[in-house]
Design a protein around this motif. Structure first.
Motif, mmCIF file in Angstrom:
data_model
loop_
_atom_site.group_PDB
_atom_site.id
_atom_site.type_symbol
_atom_site.label_atom_id
_atom_site.label_comp_id
_atom_site.label_asym_id
_atom_site.label_seq_id
_atom_site.Cartn_x
_atom_site.Cartn_y
_atom_site.Cartn_z
ATOM 1 N N MET A 151 6.545 10.018 -17.076
ATOM 2 C CA MET A 151 5.422 10.447 -16.448
ATOM 3 C C MET A 151 6.044 12.040 -16.101
ATOM 4 S SD MET A 151 6.348 7.055 -13.777
ATOM 5 C CE MET A 151 4.910 7.037 -13.323
ATOM 6 N N SER A 152 7.333 12.560 -16.724
ATOM 7 C CA SER A 152 7.654 13.782 -16.156
ATOM 8 C C SER A 152 6.789 15.020 -17.157
ATOM 9 C CB SER A 152 9.153 13.726 -16.717
ATOM 10 O OG SER A 152 9.817 12.772 -15.615
ATOM 11 N N THR A 201 1.229 -1.567 0.073
ATOM 12 C CA THR A 201 0.000 0.153 -0.257
ATOM 13 C C THR A 201 1.187 1.252 0.059
ATOM 14 O OG1 THR A 201 -1.521 -1.057 1.316
ATOM 15 C CG2 THR A 201 -1.876 1.471 1.208
ATOM 16 N N THR A 202 1.829 1.393 0.656
ATOM 17 C CA THR A 202 2.626 2.877 0.762
ATOM 18 C C THR A 202 3.599 2.272 -0.482
ATOM 19 O OG1 THR A 202 3.012 2.068 3.333
ATOM 20 C CG2 THR A 202 5.236 3.065 2.093
ATOM 21 N N HIS A 203 3.747 1.585 -1.132
ATOM 22 C CA HIS A 203 4.321 2.313 -2.062
ATOM 23 C C HIS A 203 3.627 1.825 -3.573
ATOM 24 C CE1 HIS A 203 8.623 -0.039 -1.134
ATOM 25 N NE2 HIS A 203 7.961 -0.849 -1.200
ATOM 26 N N VAL A 204 2.629 1.874 -3.535
ATOM 27 C CA VAL A 204 1.518 1.976 -4.583
ATOM 28 C C VAL A 204 0.723 3.419 -4.255
ATOM 29 C CG1 VAL A 204 -1.081 1.264 -5.205
ATOM 30 C CG2 VAL A 204 0.783 -0.710 -4.994
ATOM 31 N N GLN A 205 0.982 3.790 -2.883
ATOM 32 C CA GLN A 205 0.304 5.393 -3.082
ATOM 33 C C GLN A 205 1.576 6.430 -3.382
ATOM 34 O OE1 GLN A 205 -0.345 5.571 1.460
ATOM 35 N NE2 GLN A 205 -2.770 4.530 0.681
ATOM 36 N N THR A 206 3.186 5.635 -2.647
ATOM 37 C CA THR A 206 4.449 6.973 -3.803
ATOM 38 C C THR A 206 4.184 6.663 -5.757
ATOM 39 O OG1 THR A 206 5.511 6.168 -1.092
ATOM 40 C CG2 THR A 206 6.548 7.246 -3.500
ATOM 41 N N PHE A 207 3.981 5.113 -5.664
ATOM 42 C CA PHE A 207 3.866 5.330 -6.765
ATOM 43 C C PHE A 207 2.636 6.178 -7.533
ATOM 44 C CE2 PHE A 207 2.808 3.758 -11.367
ATOM 45 C CZ PHE A 207 4.388 3.499 -11.751
ATOM 46 N N ALA A 208 1.623 5.997 -7.183
ATOM 47 C CA ALA A 208 0.090 7.050 -7.747
ATOM 48 C C ALA A 208 0.222 9.053 -7.520
ATOM 49 C CB ALA A 208 -1.064 6.789 -6.666
ATOM 50 N N THR A 209 1.614 8.913 -6.191
ATOM 51 C CA THR A 209 2.189 10.427 -5.920
ATOM 52 C C THR A 209 2.466 10.545 -7.045
ATOM 53 O OG1 THR A 209 1.469 10.427 -3.853
ATOM 54 C CG2 THR A 209 3.027 12.203 -4.353
ATOM 55 N N VAL A 210 3.427 9.924 -7.083
ATOM 56 C CA VAL A 210 4.550 10.016 -8.615
ATOM 57 C C VAL A 210 4.342 10.232 -9.714
ATOM 58 C CG1 VAL A 210 6.358 9.287 -9.950
ATOM 59 C CG2 VAL A 210 7.087 8.693 -7.193
ATOM 60 N N MET A 211 3.360 9.193 -10.188
ATOM 61 C CA MET A 211 2.712 9.618 -11.609
ATOM 62 C C MET A 211 1.665 11.232 -11.634
ATOM 63 S SD MET A 211 0.845 6.293 -12.440
ATOM 64 C CE MET A 211 -0.091 6.555 -13.533
ATOM 65 N N THR A 212 0.941 11.103 -10.619
ATOM 66 C CA THR A 212 -0.099 12.227 -10.434
ATOM 67 C C THR A 212 0.305 14.004 -10.501
ATOM 68 O OG1 THR A 212 -1.696 10.894 -8.983
ATOM 69 C CG2 THR A 212 -2.174 13.328 -8.429
ATOM 70 N N ASN A 213 1.480 13.893 -9.922
ATOM 71 C CA ASN A 213 2.614 14.887 -9.659
ATOM 72 C C ASN A 213 3.465 14.832 -10.918
ATOM 73 O OD1 ASN A 213 0.455 15.880 -7.700
ATOM 74 N ND2 ASN A 213 3.149 15.102 -5.670
ATOM 75 N N ARG A 214 3.921 13.787 -11.469
ATOM 76 C CA ARG A 214 4.722 14.226 -12.709
ATOM 77 C C ARG A 214 6.113 14.439 -12.400
ATOM 78 N NH1 ARG A 214 0.152 17.336 -15.734
ATOM 79 N NH2 ARG A 214 -0.637 15.812 -17.188
ATOM 80 N N GLU A 215 6.183 13.551 -11.512
ATOM 81 C CA GLU A 215 7.939 13.261 -10.951
ATOM 82 C C GLU A 215 8.727 12.257 -11.217
ATOM 83 O OE1 GLU A 215 6.493 13.177 -6.262
ATOM 84 O OE2 GLU A 215 6.342 15.765 -6.581
ATOM 85 N N GLY A 216 8.816 11.978 -12.736
ATOM 86 C CA GLY A 216 9.365 10.994 -12.941
ATOM 87 C C GLY A 216 10.670 11.026 -13.015
ATOM 88 N N ASP A 217 11.721 12.321 -12.157
ATOM 89 C CA ASP A 217 13.181 11.647 -11.736
ATOM 90 C C ASP A 217 12.896 11.301 -10.730
ATOM 91 O OD1 ASP A 217 11.534 14.191 -10.283
ATOM 92 O OD2 ASP A 217 12.756 14.652 -9.636
#
Length: 125
Positions: A80-81, A29-45
């Motif tokens: 994702m960026s 759950t923690t990893h999926v939430q982090t991945f969703a944040t990366v995708m949503t905020n376009r933080e591909g780096d």
């Protein structure tokens, strides 16, 4: 499906109970939430760090997914960026393939072209 912050009280309690019973589910759950944040905020780096964290965590069960991203990492990071998306193009390709399969051997190019243009016109916003 709802964002965890928007769940009703009973559902939040149920989620907390499930997570308390399973450390593997909590890690995933923690990893999926982090991945969703990366995708949503376009933080591909941040993706490389996320992949390293997931591959190091033996409990979460997402290591094969993360390892699969490595095979084309530059494209995934770029996707994702930026705000650009190939979704509309992929949708048209999918329409064309479905139409071609449905009309296989029954129509020539002029009819296929006309039907494809009608489908494309019906999907415009």
């Amino acid at each position: 499906m709802s964002h965890p912050d928007h769940l009703r009280d009973a559902d939040q309690l149920r989620l907390r109970t499930l997570l308390a019973r399973s450390p593997e589910l909590t890690a995933a759950t923690t990893h999926v939430q982090t991945f969703a944040t990366v995708m949503t905020n376009r933080e591909g780096d941040r993706l490389r760090g996320w992949i390293a964290d997931v591959c190091a965590d033996q409990q979460c069960g997402l290591a094969s997914f993360a390892a699969g991203l490595i095979s084309d990492l530059d494209a995934v990071v770029f996707g994702m960026s930026t705000e650009w998306s190939s979704g509309p193009v992929e949708g048209r390709v999918n329409d064309l393939k479905a139409l071609k399969l449905s009309m296989l051997g029954r129509a020539k190019l002029p009819l296929l072209r006309k039907r494809l243009l009608l489908i494309a016109a019906s999907r415009r916003p």
